[in-house]
Design a protein around this motif. Structure first.
Motif, short mmCIF file in Angstrom:
data_model
loop_
_atom_site.label_atom_id
_atom_site.label_comp_id
_atom_site.label_asym_id
_atom_site.label_seq_id
_atom_site.Cartn_x
_atom_site.Cartn_y
_atom_site.Cartn_z
N UNK A 328 43.46 43.74 48.79
CA UNK A 328 42.62 42.50 48.48
C UNK A 328 42.14 42.44 46.77
N UNK A 329 41.00 41.79 45.92
CA UNK A 329 41.31 41.56 44.81
C UNK A 329 40.99 43.38 44.29
N UNK A 330 40.14 44.20 44.29
CA UNK A 330 39.64 45.46 43.55
C UNK A 330 40.97 46.57 44.06
N UNK A 331 41.22 46.55 45.18
CA UNK A 331 42.45 47.75 45.64
C UNK A 331 43.93 47.33 44.59
N UNK A 365 48.59 40.42 40.12
CA UNK A 365 47.67 39.41 39.71
C UNK A 365 47.52 38.02 41.15
N UNK A 366 48.78 37.19 40.27
CA UNK A 366 48.26 35.58 40.97
C UNK A 366 48.31 35.50 42.64
N UNK A 370 43.79 38.36 40.47
CA UNK A 370 42.82 39.11 39.98
C UNK A 370 43.13 38.53 38.64
N UNK A 371 41.70 37.91 38.10
CA UNK A 371 41.59 37.54 36.80
C UNK A 371 43.38 37.72 35.95
#
Length: 473
Positions: A328-331, A365-366, A370-371
């Motif tokens: 996910x985003x955090x990992x 990121x894409x 992730x911003x």
């Protein structure tokens, strides 16, 4: 025509040129270190190592040289790459002219003049932080401040490793945040984000770390007795170009215009005050351009080679493998942070590390939304964290060499300084916390990244590349 290249199937072997570059660069450094060479990791030029890797990539393409070169040129001539290269040489010219007219020395002396001796250790950190942010060079900051700071610290009974650690930490703070730092340029251009957005996000991570560091240094860094600094000459007007460049960049002015204004403002002040002539001004502009040769050619070669690696399926393979550990985003953010940290340890150069990992980080990121402004921030932060700590990094080696030069012996080693790198250790902790507790994201939350638009833009670029590849074949 090679079907595998057309379909861009994931191909781990396609990453071999990048791995070869790291092996050559790191291997040469280790071998020379064993032999006792000074600055061992900087004896084998990184550009030469990258050139060898590029030649290997050409051999691996298994196409006529002309067709392979078109792929290389497509990557090297990318708009983001050319923008990055132009910013590099303008930043180099500004730094050279501002230093030549006395701006760097005035900045150091002015800071030391106004900081009480009993707060010297924290003051050195602050001066280094400002200087690094203003000039965009951690190496220049260390070279300018340590010879003065070590002498004063020795007279005042301060721990010399503590003072050197404070100076390196402040320099890395500046390297991380500066608008004209090559790490900032590489991080923002590789992720296609505005410098001011990355700065604002980065600031809310770096600033708390800096405040904690200052408190620590105020508590443990007091001298046994106050020492007089003597008379330090400075001119406030010579500090003006640094402040103007910082302010103009923060308000969002085009970076090309900002740096051009900085170059000529520094030149005019230098000519008016007698430190420069028209001819020496012109010579320093050119010296600034040529002083960026290494990072210029390294970026050019790496961009072209990365395009070849991508065409052979290397990037697709790496993303495929990263998907297995990123849930996910955090990992994904942790993965990006670990990736840039490992590559910096391998290359001992934070700009090189960002250039090498930039395209992979953008793809991650894409994939995980992730911003990209946060990605640029993480790339810059963790490359600077490791660059300041590794014992074979140029910053650490230069600082220890200057310290030993003052002592007239070889008493100190990088391992004596590393435990006192408070800022770098604290910054790493704060940055990791910011991933799971996004306290810094408030500065970009009001302007969320338009993923639909960004992906559409990427698809347009992909379509153009496909058309170019079709014409090539």
């Amino acid at each position: 025509m090679n079907d595998n290249l057309n379909e861009r199937k994931p191909n781990g072997f396609a990453l071999f040129p990048l791995i070869l570059f790291i092996i050559i660069y790191l291997g040469a450094g280790i071998a020379l270190s064993i032999q006792g060479k000074e600055m061992a990791f900087y004896q084998f030029p990184s550009v030469t190592a990258m050139f060898i890797a590029v030649l290997v990539a050409f051999l691996m393409m298994r196409q006529p040289v002309g067709e392979s070169f078109r792929v290389f040129a497509r990557g090297a001539a990318n708009e983001d790459v050319m923008t990055m290269l132009m910013i590099y040489i303008l930043a180099g010219a500004f730094s050279a002219v501002a230093a030549a007219m006395g701006g760097r020395d005035s900045t150091v002396n002015m800071g030391l003049t106004f900081i009480p001796t009993q707060f010297l250790t924290a003051g050195i950190f602050i001066i280094s932080a400002f200087m690094g942010t203003a000039t965009g060079t951690s190496m220049g900051t260390i070279g300018a401040i340590i010879p003065i700071a070590v002498g004063v610290a020795d007279k005042g009974g301060l721990s010399l490793p503590l003072v050197v650690g404070a100076c390196i930490g402040g320099a890395m703070f500046g390297d991380n945040l500066s608008m004209i730092s090559d790490t900032t340029i590489a991080a923002t251009r590789s992720q296609r984000v505005a410098m001011k957005d990355k700065f604002r996000l980065n600031f809310w991570i770096a600033f708390p770390a800096a405040l904690i560091t200052i408190v620590v240094l105020l508590v443990i860094g007091r001298p046994e007795h106050a020492a007089s600094l003597g008379s330090l000459d400075f001119s406030a007007i010579k500090v003006l170009p640094y402040i103007v460049v910082l302010v103009l960049a923060l308000i969002g002015m085009n970076v090309f215009l900002v740096l051009t204004i900085g170059i000529f403002l520094a030149g005019i002040i230098g000519i008016a005050m007698g430190g420069l002539s028209v001819f020496t001004f012109a010579q320093n502009v050119w010296a600034g351009f040529t002083g960026m040769n290494e990072v210029f050619f390294l970026t050019l070669f790496c961009a072209g080679m990365s395009e070849m690696v991508a065409k052979m399926g290397g990037i697709d393979w790496l993303i495929q493998k990263l998907r297995k550990v990123m849930k996910g985003n955090h990992s994904a953010q942790i993965g990006i942070s670990l990736l840039i940290s490992l590559v910096d340890c391998a290359t001992a150069n934070n700009t090189v590390a960002i250039v090498v990992t930039g395209s992979v980080a953008r793809n991650v990121s894409e994939e995980y939304h992730v911003d990209p402004r946060r990605t640029a921030s993480l790339l810059d932060i963790f490359s600077c964290v490791l660059q300041g700590i590794i014992p074979y990094g140029a910053q650490m080696l230069s600082a220890v060499a200057l310290l030993n030069q003052y002592m007239g012996s070889s008493k100190y080693a990088p391992t004596d300084i590393i435990p006192y790198m408070w800022y770098n250790w604290i910054l790493a902790i704060v940055a990791v916390i910011s991933i799971f507790v996004p306290f810094a994201d408030k500065v970009i939350r009001s302007n969320p990244w338009n993923w639909e638009y960004d992906c559409a833009e990427s698809n347009v670029e992909a379509a153009k590349k496909a058309q170019e590849e079709a014409r090539d074949e």
